[in-house]
Design a protein around this motif. Structure first.
Motif, PDB file in Angstrom:
ATOM      1  N   TYR A  61      -3.369  -4.552   5.984  1.00 54.20           N
ATOM      2  CA  TYR A  61      -2.836  -5.896   6.219  1.00 54.20           C
ATOM      3  C   TYR A  61      -2.329  -5.976   7.652  1.00 54.20           C
ATOM      4  O   TYR A  61      -1.126  -5.991   7.897  1.00 54.20           O
ATOM      5  CB  TYR A  61      -1.703  -6.183   5.237  1.00 54.20           C
ATOM      6  CG  TYR A  61      -2.138  -6.291   3.793  1.00 54.20           C
ATOM      7  CD1 TYR A  61      -2.315  -7.539   3.194  1.00 54.20           C
ATOM      8  CD2 TYR A  61      -2.370  -5.142   3.031  1.00 54.20           C
ATOM      9  CE1 TYR A  61      -2.718  -7.641   1.877  1.00 54.20           C
ATOM     10  CE2 TYR A  61      -2.772  -5.244   1.709  1.00 54.20           C
ATOM     11  CZ  TYR A  61      -2.940  -6.496   1.139  1.00 54.20           C
ATOM     12  OH  TYR A  61      -3.338  -6.593  -0.175  1.00 54.20           O
ATOM     13  N   PRO A  62      -3.230  -6.030   8.628  1.00 64.23           N
ATOM     14  CA  PRO A  62      -2.804  -5.952  10.032  1.00 64.23           C
ATOM     15  C   PRO A  62      -1.884  -7.085  10.458  1.00 64.23           C
ATOM     16  O   PRO A  62      -1.096  -6.925  11.395  1.00 64.23           O
ATOM     17  CB  PRO A  62      -4.123  -5.965  10.807  1.00 64.23           C
ATOM     18  CG  PRO A  62      -5.132  -6.512   9.858  1.00 64.23           C
ATOM     19  CD  PRO A  62      -4.699  -6.091   8.496  1.00 64.23           C
ATOM     20  N   LEU A 114      -1.766   6.331   9.310  1.00 68.72           N
ATOM     21  CA  LEU A 114      -2.238   5.287   8.412  1.00 68.72           C
ATOM     22  C   LEU A 114      -1.242   4.131   8.327  1.00 68.72           C
ATOM     23  O   LEU A 114      -1.621   2.956   8.341  1.00 68.72           O
ATOM     24  CB  LEU A 114      -2.484   5.864   7.017  1.00 68.72           C
ATOM     25  CG  LEU A 114      -3.677   6.811   6.891  1.00 68.72           C
ATOM     26  CD1 LEU A 114      -3.626   7.538   5.552  1.00 68.72           C
ATOM     27  CD2 LEU A 114      -4.986   6.048   7.038  1.00 68.72           C
ATOM     28  N   ALA A 115       0.046   4.461   8.239  1.00 71.57           N
ATOM     29  CA  ALA A 115       1.065   3.409   8.176  1.00 71.57           C
ATOM     30  C   ALA A 115       1.047   2.558   9.436  1.00 71.57           C
ATOM     31  O   ALA A 115       1.233   1.330   9.386  1.00 71.57           O
ATOM     32  CB  ALA A 115       2.442   4.033   7.960  1.00 71.57           C
ATOM     33  N   ASN A 116       0.800   3.182  10.577  1.00 73.93           N
ATOM     34  CA  ASN A 116       0.729   2.428  11.834  1.00 73.93           C
ATOM     35  C   ASN A 116      -0.468   1.487  11.869  1.00 73.93           C
ATOM     36  O   ASN A 116      -0.455   0.482  12.584  1.00 73.93           O
ATOM     37  CB  ASN A 116       0.662   3.397  13.020  1.00 73.93           C
ATOM     38  CG  ASN A 116       0.731   2.666  14.352  1.00 73.93           C
ATOM     39  OD1 ASN A 116       1.699   1.971  14.634  1.00 73.93           O
ATOM     40  ND2 ASN A 116      -0.312   2.819  15.162  1.00 73.93           N
ATOM     41  N   ALA A 119      -1.983   0.219   6.833  1.00 74.42           N
ATOM     42  CA  ALA A 119      -2.592   0.582   5.550  1.00 74.42           C
ATOM     43  C   ALA A 119      -1.464   0.624   4.520  1.00 74.42           C
ATOM     44  O   ALA A 119      -0.942   1.693   4.193  1.00 74.42           O
ATOM     45  CB  ALA A 119      -3.305   1.927   5.661  1.00 74.42           C
ATOM     46  N   LEU A 120      -1.085  -0.550   4.043  1.00 76.66           N
ATOM     47  CA  LEU A 120       0.080  -0.641   3.168  1.00 76.66           C
ATOM     48  C   LEU A 120      -0.177   0.000   1.814  1.00 76.66           C
ATOM     49  O   LEU A 120       0.702   0.659   1.257  1.00 76.66           O
ATOM     50  CB  LEU A 120       0.480  -2.104   2.978  1.00 76.66           C
ATOM     51  CG  LEU A 120       0.852  -2.886   4.239  1.00 76.66           C
ATOM     52  CD1 LEU A 120       1.304  -4.287   3.872  1.00 76.66           C
ATOM     53  CD2 LEU A 120       1.935  -2.163   5.031  1.00 76.66           C
ATOM     54  N   GLU A 121      -1.380  -0.205   1.259  1.00 76.13           N
ATOM     55  CA  GLU A 121      -1.685   0.304  -0.073  1.00 76.13           C
ATOM     56  C   GLU A 121      -2.627   1.495   0.021  1.00 76.13           C
ATOM     57  O   GLU A 121      -3.645   1.453   0.713  1.00 76.13           O
ATOM     58  CB  GLU A 121      -2.311  -0.789  -0.930  1.00 76.13           C
ATOM     59  CG  GLU A 121      -1.386  -1.971  -1.175  1.00 76.13           C
ATOM     60  CD  GLU A 121      -1.826  -2.839  -2.341  1.00 76.13           C
ATOM     61  OE1 GLU A 121      -2.741  -2.423  -3.100  1.00 76.13           O
ATOM     62  OE2 GLU A 121      -1.258  -3.921  -2.518  1.00 76.13           O
ATOM     63  N   LEU A 122      -2.278   2.552  -0.719  1.00 73.35           N
ATOM     64  CA  LEU A 122      -3.041   3.798  -0.737  1.00 73.35           C
ATOM     65  C   LEU A 122      -3.536   4.046  -2.160  1.00 73.35           C
ATOM     66  O   LEU A 122      -2.734   4.162  -3.091  1.00 73.35           O
ATOM     67  CB  LEU A 122      -2.153   4.962  -0.272  1.00 73.35           C
ATOM     68  CG  LEU A 122      -1.445   4.753   1.075  1.00 73.35           C
ATOM     69  CD1 LEU A 122      -0.518   5.925   1.362  1.00 73.35           C
ATOM     70  CD2 LEU A 122      -2.451   4.558   2.206  1.00 73.35           C
TER      71      LEU A 122
END
Length: 305
Positions: A61-62, A114-116, A119-122
């Protein structure tokens, strides 16, 4: 437009460049990208064992949870050379690729990277790289007016049914509206066997409690019932990882539960189980540790009957 703000950091010996830490990704609550990175850093000790050696599907969700998003399985072109990649078959790829280079998140630097990327959902499959499934998932999806309390009642029925076959189950919220039960299994049976067993259990319970449970996927049959989605055990399916954030107005996370909490919710105790926000998830880890740690030890083979 203002220039993108970037910060250089070192995480466990890996150099990372973080950007736009004050960008709001959850507008309704003002939760920023910096807070997302902070959450994933603080939850990493509990989360990483559940991601380790599993090919990762990310939902990015950029521009925040109210804007456009995209699923990402293949590693982006900018992936650092120290991030672990595994080239694996990709059944059902939206771009008709036979194989993809999946990111495998084994360590904190990869998780922060990934958080940067917002990538909110894993999401992870029920199998590890190079192995058959070592998890079975029973996904509980409530059809309004049924809700999380009704899911908890069905979860107790599933727990007791699986226990009769010697299979342990561990509950968690989905972070959205339902919940899942995760069950450790041996890793020496195919996804078809696992999915077949899960379907038999779901259909058995639907026959026993037809007014409350459905095992059929048709959405027209779901209102007022809990759908037991046994198909989550298909080899091509993934399930949100424990402790992963979800793209909701409030930054909720998929949260492991105690069975005492599930029982209390099924009995109607207000607030016993809900979709917990990130800050509360961190507090729960301090209180309980990882309630799903026993998933990592494996379990028995499923009954073939």
């Amino acid at each position: 437009m203002p220039a993108e703000r970037r910060v250089r950091v070192e995480v466990e010996g890996r150099g990372l460049e973080l950007s736009n830490l004050d960008k709001v990704l959850y507008p309704a609550s003002g939760f920023t990208k910096g807070e997302v990175i902070d959450y994933y850093t603080r939850v990493s000790t509990a989360l990483l064992p559940h991601l380790r050696n599993r090919p990762l599907t990310r939902i990015r969700y950029p521009n925040g949870v109210d804007a456009s998003f995209f699923f990402e399985k293949n590693a982006p072109a900018s992936t650092p050379d120290w991030v672990r990649l595994e080239r694996l078959p990709s059944p059902g790829s939206s771009k008709d690729r036979e194989v993809l280079d999946y990111v495998v998140c084994d360590d904190l630097p990869t998780l922060v990277w990934l958080a940067n990327l917002a990538a909110l959902e894993l999401h992870v499959p029920q199998w590890r790289v190079g192995a058959d499934p070592d998890l079975m998932v029973m996904d509980l999806d409530p059809g309004a007016p049924a809700g999380l309390a009704e899911c908890c009642g069905v979860a107790l029925l599933i727990r007791d049914r699986l226990d009769a076959d010697g299979i342990a189950s561990y509950p968690k919220t989905s972070g959205r509206k339902g919940m899942q039960l995760s069950c450790p299994i041996s890793g020496r049976q195919s996804a078809e066997v696992v999915s077949g067993y899960a379907r038999r259990v779901a259909e058995e319970l639907a026959r026993e409690v037809p007014k409350s449970i459905t095992a059929q996927m048709a959405k027209r049959l779901r209102p007022g019932k809990v759908f037991i989605d046994w198909s989550q055990n298909n080899a091509a399916k993934t399930t949100v990882a424990p402790y992963s954030l979800r793209a909701q107005p409030v930054p909720s996370a998929s949260t492991p539960l105690t069975w005492a909490e599930v029982e209390a919710a099924a009995e109607g105790e207000p607030g016993a189980v809900r979709q917990f926000p990130a800050a509360e998830v961190l507090s729960r880890i301090e209180e309980y540790g990882d309630l799903m740690v026993e998933l990592l030890d494996g379990g028995p083979k499923l009954p073939l009957r």
